[in-house]
Enzyme design. Sequence first.
Site: not given
Ligand SMILES: *Cc1c(COP(=O)(O)O)cnc(C)c1O
Length: 409
Positions: A101, A123, A388
């Site tokens: 993010k 948010e 992610s």
């Molecule tokens: C917020 C988050 C997501 C989901 O958000 P996307 O916009 O779908 O990528 C996925 N993995 C992590 C670690 C997150 O913090």
Amino acid sequence: MTADPATPLPSHRQQPDAKGFFGPFGGAMIPPQLQQQMDEITHAYHRICRSHDFIRELRSIREHFQGRPTPVYYCKNLSQEIDGARLYLKREDLNHTGAHKLNHCMGEALLAKFLGKKKLIAETGAGQHGVALATAGAYFGLPVEIHMGAVDIAKQHPNVLRMKILGAKVVPVTFGAQTLKEAVDSAFQAYLVDPVSSIYCIGSVVGPHPFPLMVREFQRVVGIEARAQFQAMTGELPDNVVACVGGGSNAMGIFTAFLDDPVRLHGVEPLGRGPTLGDHAATLTYGTEGVMHGFNSIMLKDAKGEPAPVHSVASGLDYPSVGPEHAYLSRSGRTITGTATDEETVKAFFRLSRSEGIIPALESAHAVAYALKLAKERPDESILVNLSGRGDKDIDYVMENYAALADET
Ligand SMILES: *Cc1c(COP(=O)(O)O)cnc(C)c1O
């Protein structure tokens, strides 16, 4: 509109169109006073993102502050254990603040600085977007206001503390299901009060145009790096790319680089406790077309056509809609939509931790769980998973609720 999932769509480079549509999905269904602001942001974005000053500063931030490029890692132990496909991870968990993010937050905050905005509003679900934006606010010296559902505040306590330490104001949202959807509603209300001097920094590839476009562009660095790194390591492209999909920013970040390649792209949705409405957040799997939060997409609706309650073990995936580009790519057959249940996810969480020494975020563990299933179906292929985020934020929750699964893996 169904194609071979490995076949590129000829027109995706032009997506979205000038009004923010990806095929029938996207757009900006918003009040007129906000439309003017969105037009201004769109124009400014198109101008600024091409300027040398903006590009130079963003590159420098990525290298010196965020720690980019993040590596691609071959899971030798896990690949050996499953005796099938070769598993690789794009290590977005190694970004400063622990998730992908920060890629779009630093971009959005830099844009806010160029636009002369005085306050960042957003948010958050799991708190990752809130922490990333609070970090960006501290970096640029801009005040930050984060709206967060009371349920998520209780579940993600360490991230709430991080936001406060970083100097952000955390606004608890106590209506409805008190999770991500209500947090978006609340943040939009706050933004509407003063859309001239503040800016809404959306946490994913959702919301009205131009946000799905801007957030994708700030995230595409993930795919650009991963594609080059994978080729340098193996001499070829991956057969499969897998990413979890909440709103869809980490998935678009990595998918975008492979849209023209003969690579299967898999978006993984949370199946939660099962397929009953209210027990999951598998929007593309079970949803229908509809408008929410200012854009047309696929969404999960209740009997009255309102956004349905959703559930996932991962707060960051708890959203009853999905980015419009995902709706388009999935309905046109370019991407494949898969799922992972809460239980499969937690097992994958433990498995990756124990096999490779990497504790994944519960969101990312959905992609790992699906990749483990895919590996059985396609034992001769390579699978690149976008990891992610890291799982430090989830350790209390997992051990309080799922300690028994630790030894089943
Ligand atoms: C917020 C988050 C997501 C989901 O958000 P996307 O916009 O779908 O990528 C996925 N993995 C992590 C670690 C997150 O913090």
